[in-house]
Write an enzyme that holds these catalytic residues in place. Sequence first.
Site, PDB file in Angstrom:
ATOM      1  N   HIS A 175      40.603  37.315  41.685  1.00 28.59           N
ATOM      2  CA  HIS A 175      41.492  38.084  42.571  1.00 28.59           C
ATOM      3  C   HIS A 175      41.282  39.563  42.323  1.00 28.59           C
ATOM      4  O   HIS A 175      41.255  40.021  41.198  1.00 28.59           O
ATOM      5  CB  HIS A 175      42.958  37.697  42.366  1.00 28.59           C
ATOM      6  CG  HIS A 175      43.428  37.710  40.945  1.00 28.59           C
ATOM      7  ND1 HIS A 175      43.073  36.734  40.027  1.00 28.59           N
ATOM      8  CD2 HIS A 175      44.210  38.576  40.272  1.00 28.59           C
ATOM      9  CE1 HIS A 175      43.636  37.009  38.860  1.00 28.59           C
ATOM     10  NE2 HIS A 175      44.329  38.118  38.982  1.00 28.59           N
ATOM     11  N   GLN A 176      41.130  40.278  43.400  1.00 30.61           N
ATOM     12  CA  GLN A 176      40.953  41.728  43.351  1.00 30.61           C
ATOM     13  C   GLN A 176      42.296  42.402  43.583  1.00 30.61           C
ATOM     14  O   GLN A 176      42.953  42.173  44.594  1.00 30.61           O
ATOM     15  CB  GLN A 176      39.966  42.153  44.435  1.00 30.61           C
ATOM     16  CG  GLN A 176      40.028  43.605  44.818  1.00 30.61           C
ATOM     17  CD  GLN A 176      38.784  44.375  44.374  1.00 30.61           C
ATOM     18  OE1 GLN A 176      38.490  44.517  43.192  1.00 30.61           O
ATOM     19  NE2 GLN A 176      38.045  44.842  45.336  1.00 30.61           N
TER      20      GLN A 176
END
Length: 179
Positions: A139-140
């Site tokens: 996840h960014q």
Amino acid sequence: MLIDDAARFPGDPDGLQRLWTPHRAAYIAGENKPSTPATEECPFCHAPSGSDEEGLIVARGDTCFALLNLYPYNSGHLLVCTYRHVSFYTDLTDEERTEMGEMTQQAMRALDAAMHPHGFNLGMNQGEVAGAGIAAHIHQHVVPRWGGDANFFPIVAQTKAVPALLADTRAQLATFWRK
Ligand SMILES: [Zn+2]
């Protein structure tokens, strides 16, 4: 309700603190957290199966989606995730890598239009040792920043977000995302 299911949802406060305060990692790493959940327990695998409202999802792409962090470091703190349950940036297909980049840009534009931040932090914690709260599913983080907001981070990070405010923020960003 989301807030009662917090352990199953993305981004815990400690994990996020490690984006900004890596020296705390050794301390935090010892805590018992679901950092490597099985797919069926993974909050990022779970979120897209429900409605956008339930999952705090702002936008859905072909290979990636964007959702609000249940424990935002700042108002509008978004996460861009793959649908696939993979850990590392090096696991991504070309399509996933491209769309993650595109959705990161879209997230910044939507946040800019909705909230007029002065800057952003973008980042991925890769692996538990590097501070990933949910290390098993990439996840960014997209965190809007305002001048002086760092003064409030320790408070914000330890405060459960109000679901109603997150719902409003989700709806607002979803609207701006489509423009
Ligand atoms: Zn997952």
